[in-house]
Design a protein around this motif. Structure first.
Motif, PDB file in Angstrom:
ATOM      1  N   VAL A  55       0.890  -1.158   0.000  1.00  0.00           N
ATOM      2  CA  VAL A  55       0.000   0.000   0.000  1.00  0.00           C
ATOM      3  C   VAL A  55       0.925   1.204   0.000  1.00  0.00           C
ATOM      4  O   VAL A  55       1.806   1.325   0.861  1.00  0.00           O
ATOM      5  CB  VAL A  55      -0.921   0.034   1.244  1.00  0.00           C
ATOM      6  N   ARG A  57       1.432   5.604  -1.093  1.00  0.00           N
ATOM      7  CA  ARG A  57       0.846   6.911  -1.371  1.00  0.00           C
ATOM      8  C   ARG A  57       1.774   7.592  -2.367  1.00  0.00           C
ATOM      9  O   ARG A  57       2.966   7.763  -2.099  1.00  0.00           O
ATOM     10  CB  ARG A  57       0.762   7.709  -0.079  1.00  0.00           C
ATOM     11  N   THR A  62      -3.705   6.875  -2.998  1.00  0.00           N
ATOM     12  CA  THR A  62      -3.337   5.634  -2.331  1.00  0.00           C
ATOM     13  C   THR A  62      -3.430   4.512  -3.353  1.00  0.00           C
ATOM     14  O   THR A  62      -4.459   4.361  -4.011  1.00  0.00           O
ATOM     15  CB  THR A  62      -4.265   5.350  -1.131  1.00  0.00           C
TER      16      THR A  62
END
Length: 148
Positions: A55, A57, A62
């Motif tokens: 995950v 950013r 995101t």
């Protein structure tokens, strides 16, 4: 338009230690500013065929994606690939001993953006180059100061 960003740094730590730390996906959130979380989809240890969910950013968004390890030469080279999302990408790390106490690490990202990401490939290239340089400097600092 293809994106191919290669960034390198010299770290005053022996190659085996740099490769062991940087090549362990579990450590990625500690030295990649944009990586928020890592989830092993296959059991460690890392090997060809391992799948790791990330995950991240990036540019205000995101992103969730899974990398598959396609090549692993312990202490020398790691290549991971994802085909997901608007930006299928391959990330590789290479480690080269400069002497007994220092290592050149190369971080390379390359891929073929699709859709909007393709239109913004120049922006993506510049942002990736900046992010990769920052990440490698952070890795260098962590390893050289022993704060990893």
């Amino acid at each position: 338009m293809p994106v191919d960003v290669s960034t390198d740094i010299v770290i005053a730590v022996p190659r085996d230690k740099v490769a062991a730390y940087a090549g362990d996906p579990s450590n990625a959130p500690r030295w990649y500013v944009n990586i928020l979380d890592v989830d092993w989809e296959t059991r460690p240890p890392l090997r060809e065929g391992s799948r790791i969910g990330f995950v991240a950013r990036f540019l205000g968004r995101t992103l969730r994606y899974t990398y598959e390890v396609i090549e692993l030469v312990p202490g020398e080279r790691l290549v991971m690939r994802t085909a997901q999302g608007p930006f299928p990408m391959e990330t590789s790390y290479t480690w080269e001993s400069l002497d007994a106490y220092s290592t050149r690490m190369v971080l390379r990202n390359r891929g073929e953006p699709r859709g909007f990401a393709n239109l913004a490939s120049r922006l993506l290239t510049a942002a990736m180059r900046r992010a990769n340089s920052n990440d490698l400097r952070r890795l260098k600092n962590l390893l050289e100061t022993g704060r990893h």
